[in-house]
Design a protein around this motif. Sequence first.
Motif, PDB file in Angstrom:
ATOM      1  N   ALA A   1      26.631  86.492  33.365  1.00  0.00           N
ATOM      2  CA  ALA A   1      26.944  87.933  33.441  1.00  0.00           C
ATOM      3  C   ALA A   1      28.189  88.295  32.637  1.00  0.00           C
ATOM      4  N   ILE A   2      29.143  87.371  32.507  1.00  0.00           N
ATOM      5  CA  ILE A   2      30.384  87.715  31.795  1.00  0.00           C
ATOM      6  C   ILE A   2      30.238  87.637  30.276  1.00  0.00           C
ATOM      7  N   ARG A   3      29.045  87.234  29.809  1.00  0.00           N
ATOM      8  CA  ARG A   3      28.848  87.132  28.348  1.00  0.00           C
ATOM      9  C   ARG A   3      28.059  88.308  27.785  1.00  0.00           C
ATOM     10  N   THR A   4      27.815  89.341  28.587  1.00  0.00           N
ATOM     11  CA  THR A   4      27.016  90.483  28.125  1.00  0.00           C
ATOM     12  C   THR A   4      27.893  91.489  27.379  1.00  0.00           C
ATOM     13  N   ALA A   5      27.224  92.403  26.611  1.00  0.00           N
ATOM     14  CA  ALA A   5      27.940  93.422  25.837  1.00  0.00           C
ATOM     15  C   ALA A   5      28.728  94.346  26.762  1.00  0.00           C
ATOM     16  N   ARG A   6      28.210  94.552  27.973  1.00  0.00           N
ATOM     17  CA  ARG A   6      28.885  95.420  28.951  1.00  0.00           C
ATOM     18  C   ARG A   6      30.285  94.854  29.278  1.00  0.00           C
ATOM     19  N   ILE A   7      30.343  93.533  29.429  1.00  0.00           N
ATOM     20  CA  ILE A   7      31.646  92.912  29.735  1.00  0.00           C
ATOM     21  C   ILE A   7      32.498  92.827  28.470  1.00  0.00           C
TER      22      ILE A   7
ATOM     23  N   HIS B   1      29.247  86.646  11.686  1.00  0.00           N
ATOM     24  CA  HIS B   1      28.023  85.858  11.433  1.00  0.00           C
ATOM     25  C   HIS B   1      27.807  84.844  12.556  1.00  0.00           C
ATOM     26  N   ARG B   2      28.892  84.152  12.933  1.00  0.00           N
ATOM     27  CA  ARG B   2      28.774  83.138  13.987  1.00  0.00           C
ATOM     28  C   ARG B   2      28.351  83.771  15.309  1.00  0.00           C
ATOM     29  N   ARG B   3      28.953  84.943  15.624  1.00  0.00           N
ATOM     30  CA  ARG B   3      28.638  85.592  16.906  1.00  0.00           C
ATOM     31  C   ARG B   3      27.169  86.031  16.940  1.00  0.00           C
ATOM     32  N   VAL B   4      26.650  86.525  15.799  1.00  0.00           N
ATOM     33  CA  VAL B   4      25.238  86.944  15.746  1.00  0.00           C
ATOM     34  C   VAL B   4      24.334  85.734  16.006  1.00  0.00           C
ATOM     35  N   ARG B   5      24.665  84.592  15.380  1.00  0.00           N
ATOM     36  CA  ARG B   5      23.852  83.375  15.587  1.00  0.00           C
ATOM     37  C   ARG B   5      23.911  82.937  17.048  1.00  0.00           C
ATOM     38  N   GLN B   6      25.135  82.971  17.620  1.00  0.00           N
ATOM     39  CA  GLN B   6      25.324  82.556  19.011  1.00  0.00           C
ATOM     40  C   GLN B   6      24.545  83.470  19.968  1.00  0.00           C
ATOM     41  N   ASN B   7      24.619  84.784  19.729  1.00  0.00           N
ATOM     42  CA  ASN B   7      23.897  85.732  20.590  1.00  0.00           C
ATOM     43  C   ASN B   7      22.391  85.514  20.477  1.00  0.00           C
ATOM     44  N   ALA B   8      21.927  85.242  19.252  1.00  0.00           N
ATOM     45  CA  ALA B   8      20.484  85.006  19.061  1.00  0.00           C
ATOM     46  C   ALA B   8      20.062  83.750  19.823  1.00  0.00           C
TER      47      ALA B   8
ATOM     48  N   GLY C   1      20.189  84.546  23.513  1.00  0.00           N
ATOM     49  CA  GLY C   1      19.356  85.669  23.936  1.00  0.00           C
ATOM     50  C   GLY C   1      20.161  86.720  24.694  1.00  0.00           C
ATOM     51  N   VAL C   2      21.489  86.740  24.460  1.00  0.00           N
ATOM     52  CA  VAL C   2      22.361  87.725  25.130  1.00  0.00           C
ATOM     53  C   VAL C   2      23.230  88.379  24.059  1.00  0.00           C
ATOM     54  N   GLY C   3      23.429  89.708  24.163  1.00  0.00           N
ATOM     55  CA  GLY C   3      24.334  90.399  23.243  1.00  0.00           C
ATOM     56  C   GLY C   3      23.634  90.854  21.966  1.00  0.00           C
ATOM     57  N   SER C   4      24.385  91.576  21.124  1.00  0.00           N
ATOM     58  CA  SER C   4      23.805  92.181  19.923  1.00  0.00           C
ATOM     59  C   SER C   4      23.564  91.144  18.827  1.00  0.00           C
TER      60      SER C   4
END
Length: 227
Positions: free
Chosen positions: A88-94, A154-161, A164-167
Amino acid sequence: MIVAIDGPSGAGKSSVAKACAKQLGFSCLDTGAMYRSIAWLALEHDVALDDDEALGQLARACTIAFGHAPGDPVPRSVSIDGHDVTDAIRTARIDRAVSPVSAAPSVRAAMLDQQRRIGLSGDYVVEGRDIGTTVFPDAELKVFLTASAEERAHRRVRQNADRGVGSIDYPEVLADIERRDEYDSTRAASPLCPAKDAKLIDSTDRYIEDIIAEICTLAHDAQEGER
Ligand code: DC
């Protein structure tokens, strides 16, 4: 011994801190996860994110606990007041709520006490923003890990993908990283900046294994210097 690893979001601190802790046989403390947990609790309790007094009460009264697999010094879960908030603490809301929460002076004071208590209980790699400047100014080794904003996005996009959490929208992620950099470095309470005696490491064009090896060597050298 304390190894402090500070730097902006997305510079690779978490992966580097965990790997270094494993190699050094140290425990690992992710202080960002503590601020994220308070942000989660504030949203749960409908506490206004600019209400320093109310946020401080919440931070002082709550119990944050890290869960470990047997024998593993790196935590695999985090809970606050008994709620497992690992995902829950890794979502865009947080992501959005944590900047104002971590800028609240009373929250920082409460976290400082907890972080010092935890860190002084053994050998730790502690990662955050103000570890070398404020939480452990006498840390035996201080590292300030950076990377360009574009590389971090770039790293954050790969990590979120992967998670399966975040933009996963690059321009959106880059804008968010730039907004957070600005906020974290210009806030009044413990702004993000390297300690005077920190070793600056730019991870932009480097392999993570290389950076981990460099930090472990510096930690061994610092340990030798202690003896
Ligand atoms: O490292 P992270 O992205 O999980 O950190 C979440 C937020 O908490 C981020 O906005 C910076 C803040 N933070 C802080 O102010 N001080 C710390 N020691 C660690 C994190």
